[in-house]
Design an enzyme around this catalytic site. Structure first.
Site, PDB file in Angstrom:
ATOM      1  N   TYR A   1       0.827  -1.208   0.000  1.00 23.44           N
ATOM      2  CA  TYR A   1       0.000   0.000   0.000  1.00 23.44           C
ATOM      3  C   TYR A   1       0.859   1.255   0.000  1.00 23.44           C
ATOM      4  CZ  TYR A   1      -3.591   3.327   1.557  1.00 23.44           C
ATOM      5  OH  TYR A   1      -4.439   4.394   1.660  1.00 23.44           O
TER       6      TYR A   1
ATOM      7  N   LYS B   1       1.092   3.953  -3.116  1.00 22.34           N
ATOM      8  CA  LYS B   1       0.648   5.338  -2.941  1.00 22.34           C
ATOM      9  C   LYS B   1       1.797   6.319  -3.185  1.00 22.34           C
ATOM     10  CE  LYS B   1      -3.712   4.850  -1.903  1.00 22.34           C
ATOM     11  NZ  LYS B   1      -4.773   5.299  -2.850  1.00 22.34           N
TER      12      LYS B   1
END
Length: 265
Positions: free
Chosen positions: A175, A179
């Site tokens: 994640y 991002k």
């Protein structure tokens, strides 16, 4: 009359959650909003969460905009290209692209006990692949398809929904890396688009009361959380700002935008 009457937006991943909230925020201001997603009325349901693209489109129209639903799996490049092509062919322009669709959250609904994936080495590699394919790659490809129209117009806004997870080390490897990649991608896009009148920003919402978050509400402190519509009003404020290019290449936060533009929940 809404500030975005006559403007055309495309919001990806808008069956529910943040994407839906953004579509509604744009609809409040009178925009024509095309919404994409895998969950369609009467179709197969990829997650156990409520919401379809048709329902989102209907709510956009009920708020004063014009909602148009497009069933699209953004893991499929041709479906992504076709969705953008449809918007341009039907509307003749594209003023706002919101890259919201994302992947890597499957453990929320695929039956995997979350504690069994407590470290990146315990996770299937598919978590990484999903975050980059359904997230970063989908954002890149949708932008590639949309930008020629914006450049020909000499105007446009690309908002990529990101997260403070890009700046932290405790949000998961896949994640956080995805991002961070998304943020840097937007900064590079902004650099190349600067002379073409197109603005690109990364948007950091706070904790948002999405359907999946509310399912786990007993374990989460929602005291300072945001509604999906609050995020939508942040995007609408950016889209209506004639001087929005001052933000290009930057990370912008919903809380700071609320102070700047004066919108509320």
């Amino acid at each position: 009359m809404g500030a975005l009457v006559g403007k055309v937006a495309l919001v990806t991943g808008a069956s529910r959650g943040v994407g839906k909230g953004i579509a509604l925020g744009l609809g409040e201001q009178g925009a024509t909003v095309y919404v994409t997603g895998r969950t369609e009325t009467g179709g197969a349901t990829p997650t156990p969460l409520p919401g379809t693209v048709q329902e989102t489109a209907a709510e956009v129209s009920a708020l004063g905009g014009r909602g148009v639903a497009i069933g699209c799996d953004h893991r499929d490049d041709e479906q992504t290209r076709a969705a953008v092509r449809r918007v341009v062919e039907e509307a003749g322009r594209l003023d706002v692209l919101v890259n919201n669709v994302w992947g890597g959250y499957e453990y929320f609904w695929d039956g995997t006990p979350f504690w069994t994936e407590a470290g990146f080495w315990t996770q299937p590699i598919e978590r990484w692949d999903s975050a980059f394919q359904a997230g970063v790659r989908a954002h890149y490809l949708t932008s590639v398809a949309a930008v020629p129209t914006m450049v020909s117009q000499g105007s446009g806004l690309i908002v990529t929904v990101s997260s403070e997870g890009a700046e932290k080390v405790d949000t998961g490897v896949a994640y956080g890396a995805a991002k961070a990649a998304s943020d840097h991608m937007i900064a590079c896009m902004a650099n190349e688009l600067r002379d073409h009148g197109v603005t690109a920003v990364s948007l950091y919402p706070g904790l948002v009361r999405t359907e999946s978050v509310l399912r786990a509400a007993e374990y989460i402190d929602l005291t300072h959380s945001e509604s999906p519509l609050f995020v939508g009003r942040a995007v609408a404020a950016l889209a209506a700002d004639p001087a929005v290019e001052r933000h290009t290449g930057q990370v912008v936060r919903t809380s700071a935008l609320a102070e700047e533009y004066g919108f509320t929940e």
